[in-house]
Design a protein around this motif. Structure first.
Motif, short mmCIF file in Angstrom:
data_model
loop_
_atom_site.label_atom_id
_atom_site.label_comp_id
_atom_site.label_asym_id
_atom_site.label_seq_id
_atom_site.Cartn_x
_atom_site.Cartn_y
_atom_site.Cartn_z
N ASP A 48 -16.63 13.94 -15.79
CA ASP A 48 -17.32 13.93 -14.51
C ASP A 48 -16.49 13.28 -13.41
OD1 ASP A 48 -20.12 14.89 -15.36
OD2 ASP A 48 -19.69 13.27 -16.78
N LEU A 49 -15.46 12.54 -13.80
CA LEU A 49 -14.60 11.86 -12.83
C LEU A 49 -13.30 11.46 -13.52
CD1 LEU A 49 -15.52 9.40 -10.06
CD2 LEU A 49 -13.87 8.60 -11.75
N VAL A 50 -12.21 11.45 -12.75
CA VAL A 50 -10.91 11.04 -13.28
C VAL A 50 -10.36 9.90 -12.43
CG1 VAL A 50 -8.55 11.75 -13.78
CG2 VAL A 50 -10.44 13.37 -14.13
N LEU A 51 -9.93 8.85 -13.10
CA LEU A 51 -9.21 7.74 -12.46
C LEU A 51 -7.78 7.80 -12.93
CD1 LEU A 51 -11.79 4.87 -13.01
CD2 LEU A 51 -10.91 5.51 -10.78
N VAL A 52 -6.82 7.91 -12.01
CA VAL A 52 -5.43 8.07 -12.44
C VAL A 52 -4.50 7.16 -11.64
CG1 VAL A 52 -5.22 10.09 -10.92
CG2 VAL A 52 -3.55 9.73 -12.73
N ASP A 53 -3.64 6.47 -12.37
CA ASP A 53 -2.62 5.65 -11.74
C ASP A 53 -1.48 6.55 -11.24
OD1 ASP A 53 -1.30 3.39 -10.88
OD2 ASP A 53 -0.32 3.03 -12.80
N TRP A 54 -0.82 6.14 -10.19
CA TRP A 54 0.25 6.96 -9.62
C TRP A 54 1.48 6.95 -10.53
CZ3 TRP A 54 1.03 7.55 -3.73
CH2 TRP A 54 2.13 8.38 -3.46
N MET A 55 1.99 5.75 -10.84
CA MET A 55 3.23 5.62 -11.60
C MET A 55 2.91 5.61 -13.09
SD MET A 55 5.17 5.69 -9.08
CE MET A 55 6.71 5.50 -9.98
N MET A 56 3.20 6.75 -13.75
CA MET A 56 2.86 6.92 -15.16
C MET A 56 4.07 7.44 -15.92
SD MET A 56 -0.35 6.18 -15.64
CE MET A 56 -0.57 7.00 -17.20
N ARG A 82 0.92 1.16 -4.56
CA ARG A 82 1.53 1.64 -3.32
C ARG A 82 0.43 1.73 -2.26
NH1 ARG A 82 5.60 6.35 -5.47
NH2 ARG A 82 6.02 6.47 -3.23
N ASN A 83 0.51 0.87 -1.27
CA ASN A 83 -0.59 0.78 -0.30
C ASN A 83 -0.19 1.09 1.13
OD1 ASN A 83 0.82 -1.53 0.32
ND2 ASN A 83 -0.72 -2.95 -0.51
N ALA A 84 1.00 1.67 1.33
CA ALA A 84 1.40 2.08 2.67
C ALA A 84 0.57 3.30 3.09
CB ALA A 84 2.89 2.42 2.71
N ASP A 85 0.37 3.46 4.38
CA ASP A 85 -0.43 4.58 4.88
C ASP A 85 0.15 5.92 4.42
OD1 ASP A 85 -2.18 2.89 6.10
OD2 ASP A 85 -1.32 3.10 8.11
N ALA A 86 1.47 6.02 4.43
CA ALA A 86 2.12 7.28 4.02
C ALA A 86 1.82 7.59 2.56
CB ALA A 86 3.62 7.20 4.24
N ASP A 87 1.77 6.56 1.72
CA ASP A 87 1.46 6.75 0.30
C ASP A 87 0.02 7.23 0.13
OD1 ASP A 87 3.98 5.92 -0.58
OD2 ASP A 87 3.38 3.82 -0.51
N LYS A 88 -0.89 6.63 0.90
CA LYS A 88 -2.29 7.03 0.80
C LYS A 88 -2.50 8.47 1.24
CE LYS A 88 -3.96 2.31 1.56
NZ LYS A 88 -4.72 1.39 2.45
N LEU A 99 -7.52 4.15 -4.22
CA LEU A 99 -7.87 2.74 -4.40
C LEU A 99 -6.58 1.95 -4.61
CD1 LEU A 99 -10.37 0.93 -4.58
CD2 LEU A 99 -10.46 1.41 -7.03
N ALA A 100 -6.23 1.11 -3.62
CA ALA A 100 -4.98 0.36 -3.69
C ALA A 100 -5.15 -0.92 -4.50
CB ALA A 100 -4.49 0.03 -2.28
N LYS A 101 -4.18 -1.18 -5.37
CA LYS A 101 -4.17 -2.42 -6.13
C LYS A 101 -3.62 -3.55 -5.25
CE LYS A 101 -3.03 -0.08 -10.51
NZ LYS A 101 -2.03 0.05 -11.59
#
Length: 232
Positions: A48-56, A82-88, A99-101
């Motif tokens: 029903d939902l997926v949570l995925v980290d960027w760097m895997m 990664r919380n820069a606007d460009a990354d988002k 969701l930024a760590k």
């Protein structure tokens, strides 16, 4: 029935905290620790939902999301340091939320609840065709994986059907041999794009689809393949 969430996160401690938190909220959480493992799990079950980290490892989060989007509109939340606007902005090209760590567990729960609510509303109005019927006599029954041409059932292999499915469900979109290999064979190492060529050739023969004047699978030279079948 419990709502099921797929969590793909290679940091064991973060994964444990997220899983425990969501389990306490009444969700069933399946954990994968690599991108390829996450893709395999997604293909094997309903989520029903997926949570995925960027760097895997094996496959990064962006690539994983791309392959999930080939076959599903399931809500996806990307979690990343990664919380820069460009990354988002880049992350939100395929994901529904970012969701930024570091993030609070309360924020995590709120984002999950919000995305699941939207998904439930979407499913109430969205109707997915059980069967698609195309010009030139092709019928694909998505519920039974049955393919017919001019009312005769085609004996497709599992890989041939998987190729036809990802192409047909992304009609008009050019998919490279690399994308097709990764999506269907779920292997990132020792990538053999010639395998895709051989299977596409066999699939075309069964579909009676000439290369030069195709009705269904078009070769885009130097790029890949796209499905051009017209739905009746």
């Amino acid at each position: 029935m419990l709502q099921q969430i797929l969590l793909i996160e290679d940091d064991f401690e973060i994964a444990r905290i997220i899983k425990d938190t969501l389990n306490k909220e009444g969700y069933h959480v399946v954990l994968a620790t690599t991108g390829l493992e996450g893709l395999h799990d997604f293909k094997q079950d309903h989520f029903d939902l997926v949570l995925v980290d960027w760097m895997m490892p094996e496959m990064d989060g962006l690539t994983l999301i791309e392959h999930i989007r080939f076959e599903s509109d399931v809500p996806i939340i990307m979690i990343s340091a990664r919380n820069a606007d460009a990354d988002k902005v880049q992350g939100l090209q395929g994901a529904d939320d970012y969701l930024a760590k570091p993030f609070s567990l309360e924020e995590l729960k709120a984002r999950v609840t919000s995305q699941l609510r939207r998904w439930q509303r979407y499913n109430k109005v969205q109707q997915i065709a059980e069967m698609d019927v195309y010009v030139q006599g092709l019928k694909i029954n998505w519920a039974t994986d049955l393919v017919e041409l001019n009312d005769f059932e085609l004996a497709l292999t599992q890989k041939e059907f998987a190729l036809l499915k990802v192409l047909a469900q992304n009609a008009g979109q050019i998919l490279t041999k690399e994308q097709l290999y990764l999506h269907v064979w779920q292997q990132s190492s020792f990538m053999d794009t010639n395998t895709v060529t051989v299977h596409i050739k066999s699939l075309r023969e069964k579909l009676q689809d000439p290369v030069k004047t195709p009705h269904f699978i078009q070769t885009v030279w130097g790029k890949g393949y796209r499905f051009i079948g017209e739905i009746l």
